[in-house]
Scaffold this active site. Sequence first.
Site, PDB file in Angstrom:
ATOM      1  N   THR A   1       1.798  -1.720   6.370  1.00  0.00           N
ATOM      2  CA  THR A   1       0.829  -0.640   6.488  1.00  0.00           C
ATOM      3  C   THR A   1      -0.286  -1.045   7.453  1.00  0.00           C
ATOM      4  O   THR A   1      -0.758  -0.245   8.257  1.00  0.00           O
ATOM      5  CB  THR A   1       0.242  -0.304   5.109  1.00  0.00           C
TER       6      THR A   1
ATOM      7  N   HIS B   1      -3.298 -12.093  -2.617  1.00  0.00           N
ATOM      8  CA  HIS B   1      -3.424 -11.166  -1.504  1.00  0.00           C
ATOM      9  C   HIS B   1      -2.081 -11.176  -0.784  1.00  0.00           C
ATOM     10  O   HIS B   1      -1.589 -12.238  -0.394  1.00  0.00           O
ATOM     11  CB  HIS B   1      -4.542 -11.597  -0.564  1.00  0.00           C
ATOM     12  N   ASP B   2      -1.480 -10.015  -0.580  1.00  0.00           N
ATOM     13  CA  ASP B   2      -0.118  -9.976  -0.053  1.00  0.00           C
ATOM     14  C   ASP B   2       0.011 -10.702   1.283  1.00  0.00           C
ATOM     15  O   ASP B   2       1.031 -11.354   1.557  1.00  0.00           O
ATOM     16  CB  ASP B   2       0.417  -8.548   0.032  1.00  0.00           C
ATOM     17  N   THR B   3      -1.024 -10.642   2.128  1.00  0.00           N
ATOM     18  CA  THR B   3      -0.949 -11.354   3.399  1.00  0.00           C
ATOM     19  C   THR B   3      -0.966 -12.866   3.189  1.00  0.00           C
ATOM     20  O   THR B   3      -0.308 -13.612   3.920  1.00  0.00           O
ATOM     21  CB  THR B   3      -2.097 -10.943   4.330  1.00  0.00           C
TER      22      THR B   3
ATOM     23  N   ALA C   1       0.807  -1.222   0.000  1.00  0.00           N
ATOM     24  CA  ALA C   1       0.000   0.000   0.000  1.00  0.00           C
ATOM     25  C   ALA C   1       0.840   1.271   0.000  1.00  0.00           C
ATOM     26  O   ALA C   1       0.326   2.346  -0.299  1.00  0.00           O
ATOM     27  CB  ALA C   1      -0.937   0.003   1.199  1.00  0.00           C
TER      28      ALA C   1
ATOM     29  N   ASN D   1      -7.622  -7.302  11.612  1.00  0.00           N
ATOM     30  CA  ASN D   1      -6.855  -6.167  11.093  1.00  0.00           C
ATOM     31  C   ASN D   1      -6.630  -5.131  12.189  1.00  0.00           C
ATOM     32  O   ASN D   1      -7.593  -4.674  12.815  1.00  0.00           O
ATOM     33  CB  ASN D   1      -7.622  -5.478   9.958  1.00  0.00           C
TER      34      ASN D   1
ATOM     35  N   SER E   1       4.529   1.005  -1.009  1.00  0.00           N
ATOM     36  CA  SER E   1       5.655   0.820  -1.922  1.00  0.00           C
ATOM     37  C   SER E   1       5.497  -0.484  -2.671  1.00  0.00           C
ATOM     38  O   SER E   1       4.727  -1.367  -2.270  1.00  0.00           O
ATOM     39  CB  SER E   1       6.988   0.830  -1.161  1.00  0.00           C
TER      40      SER E   1
ATOM     41  N   GLY F   1       7.673  -5.525   7.202  1.00  0.00           N
ATOM     42  CA  GLY F   1       8.472  -4.359   7.569  1.00  0.00           C
ATOM     43  C   GLY F   1       8.560  -4.132   9.060  1.00  0.00           C
ATOM     44  O   GLY F   1       9.565  -3.625   9.568  1.00  0.00           O
TER      45      GLY F   1
END
Length: 478
Positions: free
Chosen positions: A266, A243-245, A15, A303, A17, A413
């Site tokens: 994010t 989905h990135d997760t 979201a 979340n 980068s 991150g």
Amino acid sequence: MSAGFGTVAAVDLGATSGRVMHARVGANTLELTEAARFPNTPVRVWEGDRAALHWNLTGLYANVLDGLGSVARTDPALASIGVDAWAVDYGLLRDGRLLGEPYHYRDERTAAGVSAVHAVVEPAELYRAGGLQFLPFNSLYQLAVDAADGSLGDADRFLLVPDLLAFWLTGIAQAERTNASTTGLLTADGVWNDAFIGRLGLPRSVFPPLVDAGTAVGRLLPPLAADLPFAGRGPVVTAVGSHDTASAVVAVPMDASRAAYISCGTWGLVGVELEQRVVSEEGRSANFTNEGGVDGRVRYLHNVMGLWLLSESVREWQRRGLRVTLESLLAEAAELPRPSDLFDPDDPRFLAPGDLPSRIAGWFAERGLTAPASPAGMVRVIVESLAAAFADSVRRVVSLTGVGVETIHLVGGGARNALLCQATADRSGLPVLAGPVEATAIGNVLVQARAAGFLGGDLETLRALVARTSPLVRYDPR
């Protein structure tokens, strides 16, 4: 390329980068090299009486092509490309043409969709059918807005962000299930919920065929393969946990029967991996979600607002002219005493971009409390509030599922943020294992490598490779 090894490329769009990673993968090898990294900066466009927030997706696509070109120049025989991205947002197309840059999930338009959907299908029924937590920007609420304003009537195809990128690369329109599970429009069996689609007045014809992670989507379009330039027909584009997760959870080096994970970027996604969904009323009240995982697993999670609170606060201080960085503020914050008062990071006021430090101060003031006066003090209270929310989510997931969590794995991150990792261990009373940082890209390449035959085995086998090749940092509760 040595026998038993293969190379693949991961397009990983977050979201804030994006990156293109070039990977060499084998039974005992997992090596990733960054080919490109670029910011993902949304844009405001004036629409009538308001400034709407959109993704610059065509700009991201140009950066993706630059990154893939860099890979092609060093590895023209690349076997596969996989694309993952954030959830819920999508593009509408007609005759293969994008009708407009996709709306950002933080755009205020989604509020109207919530009331429109809930007037037709009650929240409890939505949860029983799809097991999806309530977030005001879930795809079905956005689609309700598009249906109301006529945008959906102009479209013949709906594609979530990673599927749209795959379409631009191959010309083939499909929907990968892990990301499709975040729309609120899949059944428990992982197919489009035709009954809900019909009741909401959405055109069934716009929804593409569903595929599982590991499916070959198709070859690069010939002009792209030649321009980048890849050898021969170019690499296959493979559906991953788009989905990135979902991709990140593949790369969590955990024993799923005894561990919780936090995929921290994010957003902070806190949960466990299950074989079956949990759609209890208690889970709905706690706003836990059942999202699709790779190999049919269930990501049961909550979340939390995540590192957005830190990054957006730093942007605000920089807009005010302060010469600060997140790294310098975290170092200062680590020297401060642990705050006694915390705030709720999931308060909806913190969702939209803007002056988050003032909103956080307002949250404290409404309760007769004093917010930290300095940026470093504010950073410390943000970190501690996130850690408390993470710890609370872990306790809740144990209560809701019965999983005996003994360890928390924190990937993404946030694994670089030692203050956050230690605070999470302290507040949960459980050890935190931090890493890998690039979990999403790693999960992406592992699914590709398995599909290409460079690896075999189930998720546990893939995770064992991550554990052997990725250094982890342990934080014990103090």
